[in-house]
Design a protein around this motif. Structure first.
Motif, PDB file in Angstrom:
ATOM      1  N   VAL A   1      28.027  66.334 -39.293  1.00 25.61           N
ATOM      2  CA  VAL A   1      27.138  66.117 -38.140  1.00 25.61           C
ATOM      3  C   VAL A   1      27.591  66.933 -36.936  1.00 25.61           C
ATOM      4  O   VAL A   1      27.220  66.630 -35.792  1.00 25.61           O
ATOM      5  CB  VAL A   1      27.080  64.607 -37.783  1.00 25.61           C
ATOM      6  CG1 VAL A   1      26.390  63.822 -38.889  1.00 25.61           C
ATOM      7  CG2 VAL A   1      28.474  64.048 -37.500  1.00 25.61           C
TER       8      VAL A   1
ATOM      9  N   ASP B   1      23.147  59.605 -37.424  1.00 24.95           N
ATOM     10  CA  ASP B   1      24.306  60.208 -36.791  1.00 24.95           C
ATOM     11  C   ASP B   1      24.698  59.311 -35.612  1.00 24.95           C
ATOM     12  O   ASP B   1      23.898  59.094 -34.701  1.00 24.95           O
ATOM     13  CB  ASP B   1      23.912  61.608 -36.302  1.00 24.95           C
ATOM     14  CG  ASP B   1      25.016  62.323 -35.556  1.00 24.95           C
ATOM     15  OD1 ASP B   1      25.985  61.675 -35.120  1.00 24.95           O
ATOM     16  OD2 ASP B   1      24.881  63.560 -35.370  1.00 24.95           O
TER      17      ASP B   1
ATOM     18  N   PRO C   1      20.160  63.141 -39.988  1.00 23.49           N
ATOM     19  CA  PRO C   1      20.204  64.580 -40.287  1.00 23.49           C
ATOM     20  C   PRO C   1      19.363  64.911 -41.524  1.00 23.49           C
ATOM     21  O   PRO C   1      19.020  64.033 -42.322  1.00 23.49           O
ATOM     22  CB  PRO C   1      21.688  64.828 -40.566  1.00 23.49           C
ATOM     23  CG  PRO C   1      22.419  63.672 -39.964  1.00 23.49           C
ATOM     24  CD  PRO C   1      21.483  62.509 -40.083  1.00 23.49           C
TER      25      PRO C   1
ATOM     26  N   ASN D   1      14.576  63.404 -45.211  1.00 19.33           N
ATOM     27  CA  ASN D   1      15.724  62.574 -45.563  1.00 19.33           C
ATOM     28  C   ASN D   1      15.274  61.503 -46.552  1.00 19.33           C
ATOM     29  O   ASN D   1      14.079  61.343 -46.831  1.00 19.33           O
ATOM     30  CB  ASN D   1      16.346  61.945 -44.306  1.00 19.33           C
ATOM     31  CG  ASN D   1      15.337  61.103 -43.533  1.00 19.33           C
ATOM     32  OD1 ASN D   1      14.909  60.050 -43.979  1.00 19.33           O
ATOM     33  ND2 ASN D   1      14.942  61.601 -42.352  1.00 19.33           N
TER      34      ASN D   1
END
Length: 471
Positions: free
Chosen positions: A466, A19, A26, A36
């Protein structure tokens, strides 16, 4: 008779997922049970290859943005990359995985300088080789790379100007003015088999016997040097794209002592380059300009309606929108720096800002050094840092991933749009411009064929992903 030699190169890279406002990745539900995809690929590929010692026996490059994530989230894995790099077998990579032949001269230079500098800061030594993202190449890029200290790179055989180039030996590309750079062309048959034929890599000894051996055993080259076969693939092949291929790689690089002699040796590419550096008789080769390893139409995949993508109509308008934004950011950069104490050169500052990006230097200390402690105010330093961060994300928005696939709705395109938003908002907040408004208008000129959403709507989605407000 000279024994043939096999070398393996792994291009380790993941699209940036951070981000731009928080610097964090995220949660990505599709990567479950991991947080992730970086974490998942680390568990499946980077960590096991490091633990098995594969990194020390092969050539590799590690994407700088991925290296930054590893330094924060998987330091034990990065330590194994660092230990292997000490042996001299690693290559640098230009920083943001930008298609360099599509970039301006200044952007190419910055991307290459950042990549080489990041490697030096990360691993404690200068890189001799430079991996070009997607191996996208032209002579102008090679000239900049050589001027910045790169001695060699890897290309696909179809990137040679001459058809049917013998890939079993290194070449030299004449850059003019008495300058040149070494190029090694990978073996397309072996590389494709390793990448796309799971059955071929189910048994390392059989692969060595049936695939590699026929290319090397008993072979000769025109200059009498030992013939070379270079396998170059995405590094993620070994464990992520194909399960258990980290084990295949370990056995391919270091055969069991009880296994029959293969008739060829395994060598690191850096050793081949070291041998070549001591000679002046490498054959010259021309390159096919604006070509790559992953597009059969040059570099059209990243800017035009390329047949390699089902729908590429959105790619040109997206690139035009971001290039217009880049021009606005650059104009604001120059006008802002002209008003700072001493009118510092913004482009030399940008070239050096990588030290801040990788955490080697504090941003305020960097600004103080460039502006002078006596003449600069806190406001001057804050302005300097804001402009440099805008340039950072302006560079990041050209990462190749944003254009690779068929549809701009994908997460990779949304990532470059977030980078663009961050850059535009930093400049707009500082200079009172409306770069974001112009960007949104330009993005509305293309559409996702799968959803019917235009680029402006996708931009808003990317921001919402985001938690950032819509324009």
């Amino acid at each position: 008779m000279n024994r043939g030699r096999l070398a393996v190169h792994g291009h380790f890279y993941q699209p940036s997922r951070i981000d731009p406002w928080t610097g964090l990745v995220p949660v990505e539900p599709s990567a479950a049970p991991f947080h992730n995809w970086n974490a998942r690929v680390d568990a499946e590929c980077y960590r096991p290859n490091g633990e098995r010692g594969n990194l020390a026996g092969m050539s590799w490059d590690l994407g700088p943005t991925l290296g930054g994530w590893l330094s924060r989230e998987a330091p034990a894995t990065l330590a194994r990359f660092s230990a292997a790099a000490a042996g001299g077998n690693a290559m640098a990579q230009s920083f943001h995985h930008t298609i360099l032949p599509l970039a301006s001269a200044a952007d190419r230079r910055t991307e290459i300088r950042w990549g080489l500098r990041e490697f030096e800061l990360r691993f404690g030594l200068r890189a001799r080789g430079l991996w070009l993202p997607e191996t996208a190449v032209d002579l102008a890029t090679l000239r900049i790379a050589e001027a910045e200290g790169a001695e060699y790179t890897i290309l696909a055989p179809w990137q040679a100007a001459e058809m049917g180039v013998d890939t079993r030996r290194p070449y030299r590309v004449d850059l003019g003015g008495g300058r040149s750079i070494v190029v090694v062309f990978f073996d397309s048959g072996l590389s494709a088999a390793a990448s796309f034929e799971p059955e071929a890599t189910s048994d390392a000894e059989r692969f060595a016997r049936e695939r590699v051996g026929p290319r090397l055993v008993g072979a000769t080259t025109a200059d009498g040097r030992p013939p070379l076969a270079l396998i170059a693939t995405d590094g993620e092949l070994y464990g992520h794209h194909q399960q258990f291929r980290d084990l295949f790689l370990k056995r391919l690089l270091a055969p069991d002592e009880m296994a029959p002699d293969r008739g060829f040796d395994v060598i690191r590419l850096s050793d081949v380059i070291a041998e070549a550096a001591g000679t002046d008789d490498l054959p010259l080769v021309g390159i096919s300009e604006r070509t790559s390893w992953s597009c059969h139409h040059g570099i059209a995949r990243w800017w035009a309606e390329c047949p390699d993508a089902t729908d590429g109509r959105w790619k040109g308008p997206l690139r035009a929108a971001l290039e217009r934004l880049a021009g606005g950011v650059d104009l604001a950069t120059e006008s802002t720096f002209a008003r700072l104490p001493g009118s510092p050169d913004p482009w030399s500052a940008r070239d050096a800002w990588v030290d801040v990006v990788v955490g080697a230097v504090d941003a305020d200390a960097f600004a103080t050094h460039r502006l002078g402690r006596q003449s600069a105010t806190d406001a001057d330093r804050a302005c300097f840092v804001t402009v440099m961060e805008a340039q950072r994300w302006r560079l990041a928005m050209f990462a190749s991933d944003g254009w690779f696939w068929d549809d701009p709705i994908r997460t990779e395109t949304r990532q470059v749009l977030r980078a663009a938003a961050r850059s535009a908002r930093l400049v707009d907040g500082l200079a009172g411009t409306d770069l974001e408004g112009r960007l949104v208008a330009d993005l509305a000129l293309f559409t996702s064929s799968s959803t019917g959403l235009d680029g402006a709507a996708i931009y808003r989605m990317a921001l919402a992903d985001v938690g950032q407000p819509a324009p």
